[in-house]
Structure formats: C-alpha cells, structure tokens
Scaffold this active site. Structure first.
Site, mmCIF file in Angstrom:
data_model
loop_
_atom_site.group_PDB
_atom_site.id
_atom_site.type_symbol
_atom_site.label_atom_id
_atom_site.label_comp_id
_atom_site.label_asym_id
_atom_site.label_seq_id
_atom_site.Cartn_x
_atom_site.Cartn_y
_atom_site.Cartn_z
ATOM 1 C CD GLU A 371 -1.798 2.352 1.214
ATOM 2 O OE1 GLU A 371 -2.116 3.127 0.288
ATOM 3 O OE2 GLU A 371 -1.190 2.722 2.244
ATOM 4 C CG HIS A 372 2.405 4.146 -3.537
ATOM 5 N ND1 HIS A 372 3.639 4.426 -3.004
ATOM 6 C CD2 HIS A 372 2.444 4.603 -4.811
ATOM 7 C CE1 HIS A 372 4.385 5.026 -3.912
ATOM 8 N NE2 HIS A 372 3.680 5.150 -5.012
#
Length: 657
Positions: A371-372
């Site tokens: 998850e960025h």
C-alpha cells in the site's frame, strides 16, 4: 490507474527510480541509529515561482503545437505577473514552509496526493514485487524465451509428495526475516541508507509494520505507530494470515517479546492451512471490501462497526497486525500469472489497505503487495534486500528466536448482515471484472542489462527510457507525456519528484531513427545527445529542481485557502494546454533495481497509458507492462517494438564511430 484525486489522471510514482548506487549495509549495532539523520537532513528546496514557470514551459513545449504553446505561455505570464495570483499562492506556500513543525513544503501535498484519492487503490495505486525463487522453487518464466513448468499447470512433483512443504517453509522464512528486520528497526540498528555518500531519509521505515490505511468519506487516514496516538514502535505480536478467504490472527512473537522459531512458525502455518481448508461461507470474505472506491469502503467500514460489537475487535486485529501473509491455494502457471496475482489477485485473500502483504503461492514462489500512501519503492527494496539477502535460519538466530510451541491461529470473524454480504459479493464481482479489464505483459531481456549500457558509454536508465520513446513512437505513431519517478530521499521526509521524460533532444533522436535518410553517425549523435539531456534532467529532479509538484501544490493551496487568500477561482494556468497535456500520461515508468526481485509492477495511470515497471540489473532487464484491455493491442505492439528498439540502439552504439 495510479490516478490522482482529480479528474485529470496523474501518476502517483512508486519512487524507486534514482536508487542506483544505493547501499544497504548489514546491520551494525555500533553504527549510526536508524533515524539519526532525520532532523539534520537538508530540507526540500522550495523553487521560486519564476523557476518553476520557466521549467514548466520548457517541459511541456515538446508535446505542444505552436498554438498550444502560445496559449500556455500567455496563461503562465498572467499567473506569474506582479500582482498575479501565482505570487499570492507562492507567498502562502513560503509562509507554510517556514512554519514551526513543518518539515517540508510538501508536508500537506503528500497526504492529499495519496490519501485524498477516491478511486480504488487495489491495482490502481498499490504496487508489487515478485521475489527471486529460492533453491528448489523454480517458477515458470514468461513467453520471452523462458522455461515453463513440466506439466503446464505449475504443479510440481515435490508438491505431490508434500503439497504444503514449499509454501509453509517459504512463508515461515519470510516471517522470520520480517520480524528480525522489525526488531532491528525498533532498536534503531538498521543503518541509515547512504546513496552516493549522502544519508537518505529513513522516515518511511516507521510505516512498514502495523500500518493500515483507513478509508474516509473525503480523505483517508493512516493508523500507524510512531504517532501521537500510538507512540514508539508497534508492540503488536501478531500477523494476519489469509487462506482461501479465511482470516486468522497468528502470534509470531511470544508474550515476552521473543520471536517464535522457524519450526513454531511452520507448525502454526500448517494449522492455518488445516483450519482454512474449506472455503468460507459465501459472501463473508471481508477483504473484498478493501477493493472498493474509498468513500464506498468508508461507508461499508462504518456499517461493519455498527453491525455488531465484535467487528470492532476484528478490525483492530487486522489494523494493528504487523503485516498480512496471504497463502494462496494454487501455483501460478507462469511468471506472467504470478505477477498478475501479486498485483490484483484477490478471492477475498487480501487486505489491500495493509502496508505490507506478503504473498506465497502453493509452490513456494512469493512476492509482496504494498500500500503506497506512506511507502515508496526504495524503502521496500531495502526491506526486501534485507529479508531475502540472509538465510531464514540466520534471521531467526540473530533475532533470538526460540521454540515456544506452535502458535495457535485464531479465526478473525466478522458478523455480517444481509446488506453487508451483498456488498462483499458486489465488491468481489466488480473487482474481478476490473482485473479482467486490465491487460498485462512481461518482457525479459536476459542478454542485456545496465553493465551492457555502461560498456556502450551511456547511462543505463537513459538508454532504456530512449528505447521506450522509440518503441512508443513506432507502436502508437506518436510521442506522448511520459512520467518517471525520481527518488529524493536525501532530503528531510523526502519521497519522490515527478520527471517528465520527453525532451527536444529525445524528439530529435526518435526523428533521426525514423528518418531513412539519416546515417548511423547522425543517429548515434542524436542518441548520445538525448541521453545526456535525460541524465541532466534526472539530476535536476533529484535536486528538487522540477516544476510539476510545486505548481500542483500552488493549485491545491487555492482549493484549500482560496477564499481566505482572495483567489476565489482556479487559475487558468491549470486549464492550459501545457498543464493538461504534460500530465496526461501515455507512459508511466519506474525502476526497481534489486537482485532479489524478478519483476516489479503497478497499474497504468489513464485509459490509454501503459504502465512500465522495470528491473534493470547489470546482466538483465525485466519489464512488466499494464494497460486497460481496450488498448491491449497497442501495449503488445509496444512490447514487440521495445525488443527491436533495444537491439537497434545496441547495434548503433556498438558500431565503429
């Protein structure tokens, strides 16, 4: 995909390009503490308004007609004029940058850019790495001259003898490596990363473990340690293990803080496989909800909490877990399928909001989905290199792991009413369709790599970026806006800068290669000149000398504070041809150089964009492409032309000058 929060698609940037030359030394207790340099790193420089306007005009010019350039120049002049709205917005940004407690003028920009997006993050924003295989686990490769599995279905003889052995051993080893890395971080014994002699920000490491993105109706938030709400490192001792859509809480650290041994972990994972052998009841795999658009998922999460008191505890188990481990019940048929499953595989077997989701297939092949919002590729590369660069037994030994008895998996159960079950079913169906509407392709160059480019006296990254432009021209008949992510972690809280690749010299290079009358000397000179300009621009971006994020933040200030500042309307600059066209991606590119990964990938950034994720190492070059299925033919044409372009450019530079 990878779109911004706005209607105009904009890449989010994985933040791994520019990592060449980085070193990740072995943990050294006598070295500098992990976060020792954070408060003394230089601040991200704030460009002047004049600098960014001048650079913006230069960057967008190659993509514009004469009429579009003139219109853009007029809007820039009005924006930057004395008394113009640009001056007001720049003054507000400078004041913010100088405020107490502000680390960077980008402090507000980053949460908006990542947490403000309202579409789904699954496939659109999260990225993946496919790890190198361990001994005895030989994954089938792609169709570009690689090896396929013996029976064509990805199931091996070793699995027939002992179906879960490769998977549970690989998974236990990854857990041991991750837990060891966390203990080193907790003790600040991971040395600060150094690149070309410059310490890099390690701040993102605080978000590797026990970090979860929380959906919100207008903007998401992050639940993480090292915050006022959760001071210091996470004291959680558990992970969440997925298997066939079931979720289990599994303690990987004992009550006294000692990690479980590899034998304990293996036994615990076998217990998970046994407990989750049968698929769950239909429409009960809540992980599907994390594939929804953010506001919809926020409403569904509220409904979960309202549905039954036990759901709060279940969410707490997931959100505080160190990370997720996803055990798949199948072996991918080839490398292409393995990559696709890491990017958007689901079956209720993911929690896409979790910072780290380690994924292990039935044959032991493995990777990670990230998850960025708080993590860029450089941080994940360091983590992966540390975990995979040392044998699992050594990780366990160094972490002080000991046998404590197999941890007992505890099911994580959500109480769902009919409406929530319908939402789970709807989310699962919608995401499956979304994945089907995404076309992907792996391309491998096993006879070309960074060392080959260097032997030809050209920057490796410049070489491949020029090859992308030549291939794009031939596949689509034109050049288009191209994004490349450039890491800027040498600054305090530094993340990435947005580089726009198409330059006048690249235009001339492509034109020379397409001109039948151009001789080899002309083409070679154009190639070297374009490569030099590419390197210069990349260096400027590393130094914070780039216009896009600066001008974008000025626009965001107008949105947030326009009435207060007397700038009630969006400046016309942001509707100019230059601004719109420069940011409308045809190619979105990023690099992940690590000997421990085979492929790196992410979704494309617009309906006609090709996402280009590449692993460029000394002796080989692997590319993962993605695009919406309606334009899949163009992506496959690009892949074919890329092979031709690389071969032509090598031959051109190899020829006597």
């Amino acid at each position: 995909m990878h779109t911004s929060q706005e209607t105009n698609p904009t890449p989010t940037g994985r933040g791994v390009a520019g990592a060449h030359g980085a070193t990740a030394p072995a943990p050294d207790p006598a070295g500098a503490p992990t976060f020792a340099h954070e408060d003394v790193l230089p601040r991200v420089p704030l460009p002047t308004l004049e600098e960014s306007c001048e650079r913006f005009l230069a960057w967008c010019a190659p993509l514009l007609t004469a009429e579009e350039r003139a219109a853009t120049e007029a809007e820039v002049a009005a924006f930057a004029a004395e008394g113009g709205v640009g001056r007001t917005l720049q003054a507000a940004l400078a004041e913010y940058d100088a405020s107490e407690g502000v680390h960077s003028w980008l402090d507000t920009f980053w949460p908006y850019r990542y947490l403000g997006r309202r579409d789904r993050i699954a496939l659109n924003a999260n990225f993946f790495f496919l790890f190198q295989d361990v001994e005895g686990v030989e994954g089938a490769q792609d169709d570009q001259g690689a090896q396929s599995v013996q029976d064509g279905q990805g199931v091996r003889d070793s699995e027939v003898r002992d179906p879960d052995q490769p998977q549970v051993e690989r998974a236990a080893g990854l857990i041991a490596g991750a837990v060891h890395y966390k203990r080193l971080l907790d003790q600040e014994r991971v040395p600060p990363l150094v690149q070309r002699g410059q310490p890099q920000s390690m701040e993102q490491n605080k978000y590797l473990f026990s970090t979860t993105r929380i959906p919100g109706p207008e903007q998401d938030t992050v639940r993480a340690p090292y915050t006022a709400q959760w001071p210091g490192p996470s004291r959680a001792r558990h992970i969440v293990v997925f298997h066939r859509g079931h979720m289990f809480r599994l303690d990987v650290i004992g009550p006294d803080g000692t990690p479980h041994s590899l034998a304990d972990l293996t036994a615990g994972l076998r217990a998970v496989r046994a407990a989750g052998a049968q698929p769950p009841a239909p429409d009960t795999s809540v992980g599907h909800l994390t594939t929804m658009a953010r506001a919809e998922w926020a409403a569904a999460r509220d409904a979960l909490l309202a549905c039954h008191p036990r759901n709060a505890a279940a969410l707490d188990d997931v959100e505080t877990a160190l990370f997720c481990l996803c055990l798949e019940d199948f072996a991918p048929a080839d490398t292409q399928q393995a990559c696709d499953e890491l990017l958007y595989g689901d079956r209720g077997n993911r929690w896409f909001d979790k910072a780290l989701s380690l994924i292990v297939f039935a044959d032991g092949r493995a990777g990670v989905n990230v998850e960025h919002c708080e993590l860029d590729g450089t941080t994940i590369l360091s983590f992966v290199d540390a975990v995979l660069g040392t044998p699992a037994s050594e990780h366990a030994s160094r972490a002080g792991a000991r046998t404590q008895g197999a941890p007992t998996p505890r099911p994580i159960h959500f109480e769902l009413d009919a409406a929530l079950r319908a939402q789970v079913r709807s989310a699962a169906d919608a995401f499956a369709e979304y994945g089907e509407n995404t076309a992907t392709r792996t391309v491998s160059f096993d006879d070309f790599g960074a060392q080959h480019a260097k032997s030809l006296r050209v920057s490796p990254d410049a070489f491949v970026q020029l090859a992308y432009q030549l291939a794009h021209q031939r596949a689509k008949g034109r050049l288009g806006a191209t994004y490349e992510s450039i890491a800027t972690r040498q600054y305090r809280r530094g993340r990435t800068e947005a580089m726009r690749v198409v330059t006048p010299r690249i235009q001339r290079f492509v034109a020379a290669m397409e001109d039948p009358a151009a001789d080899a000397a002309t083409r070679r000179a154009a190639l070297r000149s374009a490569a030099d300009q590419h390197v210069t621009r990349a260096r400027e971006c590393q130094l914070g000398q780039a216009p896009e994020q600066h001008l974008w933040e000025l626009e965001l200030i107008q949105r947030r504070r326009g009435a207060e500042l007397g700038v009630a309307e969006q400046p016309a600059l942001y509707r100019s041809p230059g601004w719109v066209i420069m940011r409308d991606d045809y190619l979105s590119t990023s690099s992940a150089p690590s000997a421990h990964i085979q492929y790196f990938g992410f979704g494309s950034t617009s309906p006609r964009c090709i996402g280009v994720a590449y692993v460029l190492l000394p002796d080989h070059f692997h590319v993962y492409l993605s695009t919406p299925r309606p334009v899949a033919d163009q992506m496959h044409a690009f892949a074919a032309e890329l092979r031709t372009a690389v071969a032509e450019m090598r031959a051109l530079l190899n020829a006597p000058e």
